[in-house]
Enzyme design. Structure first.
Site: not given
Ligand SMILES: NC(=O)c1ccc[n+]([C@@H]2O[C@H](COP(=O)([O-])OP(=O)(O)OC[C@H]3O[C@@H](n4cnc5c(N)ncnc54)[C@H](O)[C@@H]3O)[C@@H](O)[C@H]2O)c1
Length: 437
Positions: A265-267, A270
């Site tokens: 969900s982040c890398f 982001d």
């Protein structure tokens, strides 16, 4: 302390339950009625090790409640914004959930009788975003930041799959505060945790620390993924090379595991967000652009490795895809490498049959028409090849099983969880990512 947590997702719920277990009174607020009902019946709305147990304790003791209503904000000493910050189509961060949470908080703050409640952002937001909420909070509450309420940014570093553990044992705590008073309230909120390095800094630096950390980790995995391609062609094993590198304390062994491409969900969101933020001010973040590019290539390579192993194209071939979650221990499929891999297999005409022990319901929302198997065996039955995408322990099966079930026992193991010697002796045609020897 009395704390309101806005957003009962992976970050908000784990943080809220953790803070409640430290003795605080926590109110979780979420716009999703289903999540609110789940939390109030002490059931995590997603798979996360230890979270159901923790919820059982804190919900049972009335230390944590959930609601759609923002009224708890008016008597909270800390209000934590933990809503999603997805990517817009150009990669920049979408702050619409954060902005609407700030507007609702501002309205509720209008009736707060507390001396100096602090509104802090835990969501990952690009530098400048937290400060941009101050006019919204001031307008809606009719109060002044720094005088009537405080503001801060406390980035979150938990890892899905070990999020509860990470809450209680963080590597460090970062507090970016508008002023000393806001900083002390946020420090007090963390006081029940073990003593770990504390970085007290500006709001913008705290925002940047989160992006710098995730971008660096994505770069590290991207690096070892590229290395894995060289190892395959040059006849060595990427894990041995990574071990030799990781023993250097300047490098460290963590995040040196080659695989099918990073995800989660982040890398992706982001890295894209910090790239977009830099481009918007005229910078050219060449390394991170390359990291994104290289990761897309790594995911696509899985289909190529299958073709190489089969010695033919994938059209009409049944491919058992084991693993859809972006990593083991979660049912989260956001930006999972499996998404790009399944698309690539389908575009090459393969009949990709999918199985995951936890993430199939979420994956079905993205691929409703794909064939799913009810078990590992169901996926392997009659398959021409198998691709292991996620490192679930249950996929570490003996070679004889592949031979017994598959039409053609050919396996591409992107996580190297199978035993190459066992595969060889069972007669499986086995290819591991990063293993050329
Ligand atoms: N998931 C992770 O591993 C992780 C780790 C560190 C940081 N983060 C960051 O934390 C933030 C949240 O991530 P997540 O994975 O918990 O997201 P999530 O999607 O699991 O949870 C977000 C929750 O916010 C709720 N929400 C949205 N708008 C709202 C509003 N106005 N009021 C109340 N609730 C609202 C949604 O219904 C949802 O339940 C993101 O910025 C993410 O980048 C995530």
């Amino acid at each position: 302390m009395k704390i309101s947590v806005i957003g009962a997702g992976y970050v908000g719920l784990v943080t809220g339950a953790g803070l409640a277990s430290l003795g605080n009174d926590v109110a979780c607020i979420d716009i999703d009625e289903g999540k609110v009902a789940n939390v109030n019946s002490a059931k995590a709305p997603f798979l996360e090790e230890g979270l159901d147990d923790l919820l059982g304790k804190v919900v049972g003791a009335r230390k944590l409640t959930a609601s759609k209503d923002y009224s708890s904000v008016s008597h909270s000493e800390v209000i934590l914004i933990c809503v999603g910050t997805p990517s817009r189509s150009d990669g920049s961060v979408d702050l619409s959930y954060v902005n609407s949470a700030a507007a609702a908080i501002g309205k509720a703050l209008a009736s707060s009788k507390l001396d100096f409640p602090v509104v802090a952002v835990k969501s990952t937001v690009v530098p400048g975003s937290t400060r941009s909420l101050i006019p919204v909070l001031e307008r809606e509450s009719g109060k002044k930041a720094g005088k009537h309420f405080g503001t801060g940014m406390v980035p979150e570093f938990l890892r899905e799959g070990s999020a509860v553990d990470d809450f209680f044992k963080p590597d460090r705590i970062v507090i970016g505060a508008l002023d000393g008073k806001s900083g002390s309230v946020l420090k007090k909120m963390h006081s029940g945790l073990p003593s770990v390095p504390l970085v007290e800094t500006t709001i913008e630096t705290a925002e940047m620390i989160k992006y710098a950390s995730n971008s660096f980790l994505a770069t590290k995995i991207g690096f070892v993924n590229e290395l894995s391609r060289a190892c395959e062609r040059m006849g060595m094993n990427v894990d041995e090379v990574a071990r030799g590198m990781g023993l250097d304390s300047r490098i460290s062994p963590h995040f040196l595991r080659a695989g099918p491409g990073w995800g989660g969900s982040c890398f992706g969101k982001d890295v894209k967000a910090i790239v977009a933020a830099q481009k918007s001010i005229g910078l050219r973040p060449k390394i991170l652009d390359a990291v994104l590019d290289s990761n897309e290539e790594q995911k696509k390579r899985m289909a190529l490795l299958l073709e190489e192993s089969l010695g033919s194209g994938l059209k009409g071939r049944k491919i058992a895809v084991l693993g859809l979650a972006f990593k083991a221990g979660t049912d989260d499929v956001r930006d999972s490498p499996a998404i790009a891999i399944v698309r690539e297999l389908q575009s090459r005409g393969a009949n990709a049959v999918l199985f995951d022990p936890a993430a199939m319901p979420n994956f079905k929302l993205l691929f409703p028409d794909a064939p799913y198997a009810a078990s590992i065996e169901g996926a392997l039955e009659g398959a021409d090849a198998c691709l292991i995408v996620t490192e679930w322990k249950q996929f570490a099966i003996p070679g004889v099983k592949f031979v017994r079930l598959m039409k053609n026992p050919t396996v591409v193991d992107s996580r190297r969880i199978l035993d190459p010697a066992d595969m060889k002796s069972a007669g499986v045609k086995y290819k591991a990512v990063g293993a050329g020897a």
